[in-house]
Scaffold this active site. Structure first.
Site, mmCIF file in Angstrom:
data_model
loop_
_atom_site.group_PDB
_atom_site.id
_atom_site.type_symbol
_atom_site.label_atom_id
_atom_site.label_comp_id
_atom_site.label_asym_id
_atom_site.label_seq_id
_atom_site.Cartn_x
_atom_site.Cartn_y
_atom_site.Cartn_z
ATOM 1 N N ARG A 81 40.245 32.420 36.787
ATOM 2 C CA ARG A 81 41.569 32.984 37.005
ATOM 3 C C ARG A 81 42.520 32.455 35.938
ATOM 4 N NH1 ARG A 81 39.503 31.257 41.925
ATOM 5 N NH2 ARG A 81 39.156 32.890 43.490
ATOM 6 N N HIS A 111 43.374 39.487 34.780
ATOM 7 C CA HIS A 111 42.420 39.510 35.890
ATOM 8 C C HIS A 111 41.344 40.576 35.679
ATOM 9 C CE1 HIS A 111 41.949 37.339 39.628
ATOM 10 N NE2 HIS A 111 41.533 38.434 40.224
ATOM 11 N N TYR A 163 31.730 44.317 43.768
ATOM 12 C CA TYR A 163 31.512 44.808 42.408
ATOM 13 C C TYR A 163 30.278 45.700 42.318
ATOM 14 C CZ TYR A 163 35.085 41.454 41.127
ATOM 15 O OH TYR A 163 36.273 40.776 41.031
ATOM 16 N N HIS A 173 34.182 32.606 44.508
ATOM 17 C CA HIS A 173 34.466 33.424 45.684
ATOM 18 C C HIS A 173 34.074 32.662 46.946
ATOM 19 C CE1 HIS A 173 34.167 37.410 43.230
ATOM 20 N NE2 HIS A 173 35.398 36.934 43.242
ATOM 21 N N LYS A 203 41.360 27.965 43.751
ATOM 22 C CA LYS A 203 42.162 28.186 44.947
ATOM 23 C C LYS A 203 41.667 27.319 46.095
ATOM 24 C CE LYS A 203 43.125 32.493 45.939
ATOM 25 N NZ LYS A 203 42.959 33.929 46.208
ATOM 26 N N ARG A 259 38.218 39.026 34.502
ATOM 27 C CA ARG A 259 37.446 38.403 35.594
ATOM 28 C C ARG A 259 36.631 39.465 36.325
ATOM 29 N NH1 ARG A 259 37.372 34.024 39.293
ATOM 30 N NH2 ARG A 259 37.467 34.601 41.491
#
Length: 293
Positions: free
Chosen positions: A153, A243, A278, A269, A179, A246
């Site tokens: 990110r 992004h 995806y 993730h 995160k 990514r």
């Protein structure tokens, strides 16, 4: 709704001595990135204004539902409504976890469904290569490669220091702080590692990997402007952001046969289901191809 870090924090502070809503909000925001904290503060302030600063302990499910409906009537986009409502639901969930709120009144209120646009935000391999190749500045070109090859990110890349990069069997790896205070280590390709070492020159271990003219860390806003300029230079249409690189990393890696759990670990993730999106965004086959011509 809560991150692993928030779950741990809630277990420590369960039946906490929080006396006010402000104290609860401060505890809920603890550990989040500066960017996330500011965004969540704005979202919660908007909700508190809507309920006319009613104490959180007096908030009812109807208040949360009305908040969502009011934003729809005011013409906000689905993504904006989802973001603000997610923040409110997360705060109320955390409040119950720590014993400040008796009931999580936000739990029954569902987030509005958004139209899936992921496929529109994935660049082709040739577009990514063109984006990087046409960037004239060394720092920016290397930064674009780093975003794509690591899948990190923007906020994660901006906080990196040289001490977070370590040699590894002729190549190297980078420690990324993500995160929810999650840390992951990502292997770098030989070419990217060599280019990074050449770019470093005599920078100290505590120096930013990608710095501004003043020597400070670049801000996410700086990076987004650089990516937009690079996309325009490469003739790529759409509201291209950092992004997108990514997204492209995840999609291209899966298309080339990378195990889904490896892609999940590389991108950080929380769930393999997120990585699996995806596969649906760029399917390799379709039943339409089997119909009579």
């Amino acid at each position: 709704m809560l991150t692993h870090y928030q779950e741990a924090l809630a277990s420590v502070f369960r039946l906490t001595d929080c006396q006010t809503d402000d104290e609860l909000i401060g505890l809920w925001l603890h550990g989040k990135s500066p960017h996330t904290r500011e965004a969540y503060k704005r979202d919660i302030a908007y909700f508190l204004a809507f309920i006319e600063s009613k104490p959180l302990i007096q908030v009812k499910m109807e208040d949360v539902a009305a908040f969502s409906e009011a934003m729809v009537c005011q013409g906000y986009t689905i993504s904006s409504i989802r973001r603000r409502l997610y923040a409110v639901k997360s705060l109320l969930s955390f409040g119950q976890k720590v014993g400040y709120l008796l009931v999580n009144v936000g739990k029954p209120v569902d987030l509005p469904k958004d139209r899936e646009t992921l496929a529109e935000r994935i660049l082709s391999e040739s577009e990514v290569l063109k984006l990087i190749a046409l960037e004239p500045k060394e720092r920016n070109r290397l930064m674009l490669r780093f975003l794509y090859e690591t899948g990190c990110r923007v906020s994660e890349m901006c906080q990196l220091k040289w001490k977070h990069l370590k040699p590894r069997e002729g190549s190297g790896q980078v420690t990324i702080f993500g995160k929810g205070s999650q840390t992951r280590n990502v292997l770098l390709t030989q070419a990217l590692w060599d280019e990074l070492q050449s770019f470093r020159r005599k920078a100290s271990a505590n120096a930013p990997v990608f710095h501004s003219k003043s020597g400070r860390h670049l801000s996410p806003r700086n990076v987004w402007d650089i990516v937009k300029a690079a996309a325009k230079r490469a003739g790529i249409e759409g509201n291209v952001s950092a992004h997108w690189l990514r997204h492209s990393h995840a999609s291209h890696a899966l298309e080339r046969g990378a195990p889904i759990h490896l892609v999940q670990a590389t991108l950080g993730h929380a769930s393999v289901a997120t990585t699996g999106m995806y596969l649906h965004a760029r399917p390799q086959d379709s039943s339409a191809r089997y119909l009579p011509r």
